[in-house]
Design a protein around this motif. Structure first.
Motif, PDB file in Angstrom:
ATOM      1  N   LYS A 105      18.632 -28.796  -5.886  1.00  0.00           N
ATOM      2  CA  LYS A 105      19.643 -29.565  -6.707  1.00  0.00           C
ATOM      3  C   LYS A 105      18.457 -30.709  -7.136  1.00  0.00           C
ATOM      4  CE  LYS A 105      23.833 -29.354  -4.019  1.00  0.00           C
ATOM      5  NZ  LYS A 105      25.041 -29.941  -3.221  1.00  0.00           N
ATOM      6  N   PRO A 106      18.616 -31.210  -8.241  1.00  0.00           N
ATOM      7  CA  PRO A 106      17.491 -32.270  -9.008  1.00  0.00           C
ATOM      8  C   PRO A 106      18.043 -33.663  -8.357  1.00  0.00           C
ATOM      9  CG  PRO A 106      19.476 -31.639 -10.490  1.00  0.00           C
ATOM     10  CD  PRO A 106      19.769 -30.764  -9.401  1.00  0.00           C
ATOM     11  N   LEU A 156      22.658 -34.479   6.691  1.00  0.00           N
ATOM     12  CA  LEU A 156      23.294 -34.431   5.361  1.00  0.00           C
ATOM     13  C   LEU A 156      22.344 -33.341   4.399  1.00  0.00           C
ATOM     14  CD1 LEU A 156      24.428 -38.043   4.934  1.00  0.00           C
ATOM     15  CD2 LEU A 156      25.726 -36.116   5.503  1.00  0.00           C
ATOM     16  N   ASN A 157      21.436 -32.648   4.805  1.00  0.00           N
ATOM     17  CA  ASN A 157      20.337 -32.108   3.873  1.00  0.00           C
ATOM     18  C   ASN A 157      21.067 -30.982   2.969  1.00  0.00           C
ATOM     19  OD1 ASN A 157      18.112 -33.264   5.043  1.00  0.00           O
ATOM     20  ND2 ASN A 157      17.194 -31.451   5.639  1.00  0.00           N
ATOM     21  N   ASN A 158      22.260 -30.400   3.684  1.00  0.00           N
ATOM     22  CA  ASN A 158      23.001 -29.354   2.521  1.00  0.00           C
ATOM     23  C   ASN A 158      23.471 -30.008   1.479  1.00  0.00           C
ATOM     24  OD1 ASN A 158      23.464 -26.551   2.486  1.00  0.00           O
ATOM     25  ND2 ASN A 158      25.555 -27.140   2.447  1.00  0.00           N
ATOM     26  N   ARG A 159      24.089 -31.083   1.787  1.00  0.00           N
ATOM     27  CA  ARG A 159      24.720 -31.677   0.394  1.00  0.00           C
ATOM     28  C   ARG A 159      23.818 -32.350  -0.344  1.00  0.00           C
ATOM     29  NH1 ARG A 159      29.251 -36.298   1.737  1.00  0.00           N
ATOM     30  NH2 ARG A 159      30.142 -34.436   2.692  1.00  0.00           N
ATOM     31  N   LEU A 160      22.691 -32.693   0.073  1.00  0.00           N
ATOM     32  CA  LEU A 160      21.426 -33.214  -0.741  1.00  0.00           C
ATOM     33  C   LEU A 160      21.000 -32.179  -1.616  1.00  0.00           C
ATOM     34  CD1 LEU A 160      19.851 -36.169   1.568  1.00  0.00           C
ATOM     35  CD2 LEU A 160      21.338 -36.369  -0.347  1.00  0.00           C
ATOM     36  N   GLY A 161      21.141 -30.905  -1.181  1.00  0.00           N
ATOM     37  CA  GLY A 161      20.505 -29.714  -2.037  1.00  0.00           C
ATOM     38  C   GLY A 161      19.402 -29.388  -1.015  1.00  0.00           C
ATOM     39  N   ILE A 162      19.042 -29.559   0.194  1.00  0.00           N
ATOM     40  CA  ILE A 162      17.950 -29.030   1.010  1.00  0.00           C
ATOM     41  C   ILE A 162      18.583 -28.068   1.865  1.00  0.00           C
ATOM     42  CG2 ILE A 162      16.181 -29.514   2.464  1.00  0.00           C
ATOM     43  CD1 ILE A 162      16.328 -32.665   1.373  1.00  0.00           C
ATOM     44  N   VAL A 163      18.273 -26.852   1.450  1.00  0.00           N
ATOM     45  CA  VAL A 163      18.828 -25.646   2.335  1.00  0.00           C
ATOM     46  C   VAL A 163      17.946 -24.945   2.846  1.00  0.00           C
ATOM     47  CG1 VAL A 163      20.632 -25.331   0.597  1.00  0.00           C
ATOM     48  CG2 VAL A 163      18.736 -24.051   0.311  1.00  0.00           C
ATOM     49  N   GLY A 164      18.315 -24.419   4.194  1.00  0.00           N
ATOM     50  CA  GLY A 164      17.310 -23.528   4.942  1.00  0.00           C
ATOM     51  C   GLY A 164      16.618 -24.223   6.084  1.00  0.00           C
ATOM     52  N   ILE A 191      22.552 -40.996  -4.018  1.00  0.00           N
ATOM     53  CA  ILE A 191      22.854 -41.420  -5.355  1.00  0.00           C
ATOM     54  C   ILE A 191      21.975 -40.844  -6.390  1.00  0.00           C
ATOM     55  CG2 ILE A 191      23.013 -43.341  -6.636  1.00  0.00           C
ATOM     56  CD1 ILE A 191      23.491 -44.844  -4.028  1.00  0.00           C
ATOM     57  N   ASP A 192      20.682 -40.482  -6.181  1.00  0.00           N
ATOM     58  CA  ASP A 192      19.976 -39.768  -7.383  1.00  0.00           C
ATOM     59  C   ASP A 192      20.459 -38.329  -7.470  1.00  0.00           C
ATOM     60  OD1 ASP A 192      18.283 -42.242  -7.428  1.00  0.00           O
ATOM     61  OD2 ASP A 192      16.813 -41.285  -6.060  1.00  0.00           O
ATOM     62  N   VAL A 193      20.917 -37.812  -6.419  1.00  0.00           N
ATOM     63  CA  VAL A 193      21.051 -36.252  -6.672  1.00  0.00           C
ATOM     64  C   VAL A 193      22.581 -36.283  -7.259  1.00  0.00           C
ATOM     65  CG1 VAL A 193      21.984 -34.091  -5.371  1.00  0.00           C
ATOM     66  CG2 VAL A 193      20.095 -35.353  -4.468  1.00  0.00           C
ATOM     67  N   LEU A 220      36.353 -34.483  -6.955  1.00  0.00           N
ATOM     68  CA  LEU A 220      34.996 -34.408  -7.695  1.00  0.00           C
ATOM     69  C   LEU A 220      33.951 -33.311  -6.739  1.00  0.00           C
ATOM     70  CD1 LEU A 220      34.673 -38.350  -7.521  1.00  0.00           C
ATOM     71  CD2 LEU A 220      34.808 -37.138  -9.317  1.00  0.00           C
ATOM     72  N   PRO A 221      32.944 -33.198  -7.349  1.00  0.00           N
ATOM     73  CA  PRO A 221      31.734 -32.436  -6.670  1.00  0.00           C
ATOM     74  C   PRO A 221      31.193 -32.938  -5.570  1.00  0.00           C
ATOM     75  CG  PRO A 221      30.892 -33.228  -8.737  1.00  0.00           C
ATOM     76  CD  PRO A 221      32.588 -33.488  -8.662  1.00  0.00           C
ATOM     77  N   GLU A 222      30.830 -32.244  -4.770  1.00  0.00           N
ATOM     78  CA  GLU A 222      30.297 -32.806  -3.443  1.00  0.00           C
ATOM     79  C   GLU A 222      29.218 -33.806  -3.350  1.00  0.00           C
ATOM     80  OE1 GLU A 222      28.952 -29.887  -0.597  1.00  0.00           O
ATOM     81  OE2 GLU A 222      27.195 -29.450  -1.838  1.00  0.00           O
ATOM     82  N   GLU A 223      28.472 -33.585  -4.542  1.00  0.00           N
ATOM     83  CA  GLU A 223      27.308 -34.343  -4.708  1.00  0.00           C
ATOM     84  C   GLU A 223      27.670 -35.888  -4.854  1.00  0.00           C
ATOM     85  OE1 GLU A 223      26.152 -30.348  -5.731  1.00  0.00           O
ATOM     86  OE2 GLU A 223      27.713 -31.467  -6.452  1.00  0.00           O
ATOM     87  N   ALA A 224      29.014 -36.102  -5.491  1.00  0.00           N
ATOM     88  CA  ALA A 224      29.479 -37.431  -5.815  1.00  0.00           C
ATOM     89  C   ALA A 224      29.824 -38.345  -4.491  1.00  0.00           C
ATOM     90  CB  ALA A 224      30.638 -37.328  -6.681  1.00  0.00           C
ATOM     91  N   PHE A 225      29.852 -37.501  -3.479  1.00  0.00           N
ATOM     92  CA  PHE A 225      30.297 -38.166  -1.941  1.00  0.00           C
ATOM     93  C   PHE A 225      29.065 -38.622  -1.291  1.00  0.00           C
ATOM     94  CE2 PHE A 225      33.866 -35.913  -3.526  1.00  0.00           C
ATOM     95  CZ  PHE A 225      34.879 -36.875  -3.199  1.00  0.00           C
ATOM     96  N   VAL A 226      28.917 -39.791  -1.112  1.00  0.00           N
ATOM     97  CA  VAL A 226      27.754 -40.548  -0.253  1.00  0.00           C
ATOM     98  C   VAL A 226      28.066 -41.178   0.775  1.00  0.00           C
ATOM     99  CG1 VAL A 226      25.729 -42.176  -0.560  1.00  0.00           C
ATOM    100  CG2 VAL A 226      26.432 -40.642  -2.749  1.00  0.00           C
ATOM    101  N   MET A 227      27.820 -40.872   1.958  1.00  0.00           N
ATOM    102  CA  MET A 227      27.858 -41.460   3.191  1.00  0.00           C
ATOM    103  C   MET A 227      27.296 -42.679   3.351  1.00  0.00           C
ATOM    104  SD  MET A 227      30.268 -40.332   5.896  1.00  0.00           S
ATOM    105  CE  MET A 227      29.864 -38.599   6.067  1.00  0.00           C
TER     106      MET A 227
END
Length: 350
Positions: A105-106, A156-164, A191-193, A220-227
């Motif tokens: 993810k960007p 929280l990596n998967n939500r941030l877009g860091i997979v594997g 927030i940046d993501v 909302l898309p999962e990226e919108a939710f920030v813990m």
């Protein structure tokens, strides 16, 4: 007398140390017991080397991460580097291996499609290898984390877009004990993501329970939710600074009372004072003034809410004050409050 808390080292520093150990083993054919690397501050740090293996054109070395007294998910993890000779122009090529994630993810410090090895760790790894193989030598450095994929499931990596797998992180090389830096860095990255993925609304939740309650009505898309955890003030200020158009605070009543009382950190242990302040607000509100004695006698904010049978006027009183305080911390964003009930329902949203 309590002993001073002990600092540790980041995954980036450990990766650089492992890379230097592997480079020395490849060059000299002999394992070294320890290596010393330069940190971004100019300080030097010494690392004990763990696993060391030599092959014809490559060498592998690992470092066991010591995070000091910081409660870090990667504490004790094995950070592995394999250095191999390359042909061609002078270069240090850094790639990820097993247990290191890829960015999908960007909005992060590394471009989409790249290995999740941040810029400063890349610089440290390059410098460590170049201290052994100066230009024009050309080498590849593969960084891996033993059981990194499993450890990543606890982040929280998967939500941030860091997979594997996990990320190779660190801007100073040093982990300061019990600091909030790791959490606030994650808030900033999340927030940046969210913004990079096109979300104009960011939902800041104090915990997973509140987040789950908020997800259904908001859609909302999962990226919108920030813990954000307890870091209310930091998260709100970050949203405002980064230009988030709309912020939704999602929390349960006890946390909402703390925000209404003006706490930027909701882990503060001032529950009794908060309840007394709440009681004074209740007294001045004719619709619920009869709840004053209950507020003064309650052991917790949750007890008061449940004793009032989720009184809507009580909820509105606290929510309005919490929103007003939040708007002071995030003046560039529109702020709304979503109150998650202890039964999993939305009690208030405005």
């Amino acid at each position: 007398m309590k002993r001073p808390l002990r600092s540790g080292y980041t995954t980036g520093a450990c990766a650089a140390a492992a890379a230097k150990g592997a480079a020395l083993l490849l060059r000299d054919g002999q394992p070294a017991g320890t290596v010393t690397i330069a940190l971004p501050s100019g300080e030097e740090a010494r690392f004990t080397l763990h696993r060391q293996e030599r092959e014809a054109d490559s060498a592998t070395c690992s470092v066991i991460k010591d995070a000091g007294d910081d409660p870090d998910i990667t504490n004790g993890a094995e950070i592995v580097a394999t250095v191999a000779s390359l042909t061609g122009e002078s270069s240090v090529v850094i790639v990820g291996g097993s247990g290191v994630g890829r960015v999908t993810k960007p909005g992060l410090a590394v471009a989409v499609g790249e290995w999740a090895i941040n810029p400063v760790p890349r610089q440290m790894i390059t410098a460590a290898v170049r201290s052994v193989f100066p230009e024009p030598a050309s080498v590849q450095v593969a960084i891996a984390i033993t059981n990194g994929a499993e450890l990543a499931q606890k982040t929280l990596n998967n939500r941030l877009g860091i997979v594997g797998g996990l990320s190779i992180l660190g801007t100073t090389g040093i982990v300061r004990p019990i600091s909030a830096r790791a959490w606030t860095d994650t808030i900033d990255a999340a927030i940046d993501v969210a913004l990079a993925c096109g979300s104009t609304t960011v939902v800041l939740s104090t915990g997973r329970t509140s987040e789950v309650v908020a997800q259904t009505p908001l859609q909302l898309p999962e990226e919108a939710f920030v813990m954000m955890g307890d870091h209310i003030g930091y998260a709100l200020a970050s949203c405002s600074r980064k230009g988030v158009a709309e912020v939704v605070l999602a929390c349960q009543f006890a946390k909402l009372v703390k925000i209404a009382c003006g706490h930027e950190q909701t882990h503060v242990s001032s529950s009794e004072l908060d309840l007394q302040m709440l009681a004074s607000w209740v007294r001045s509100e004719p619709r619920i003034s009869g709840l004053e004695s209950r507020a003064r006698q309650a052991n917790t904010a949750r007890q008061l809410l449940e004793d009032s049978d989720n009184d809507s006027a009580l909820i509105e009183l606290v929510a309005v004050r919490a929103r007003a305080f939040a708007r002071k911390l995030a003046p560039e964003s529109e702020v709304k409050v979503l109150l998650a009930g202890y039964d999993g329902k939305v009690l208030y949203f405005a």
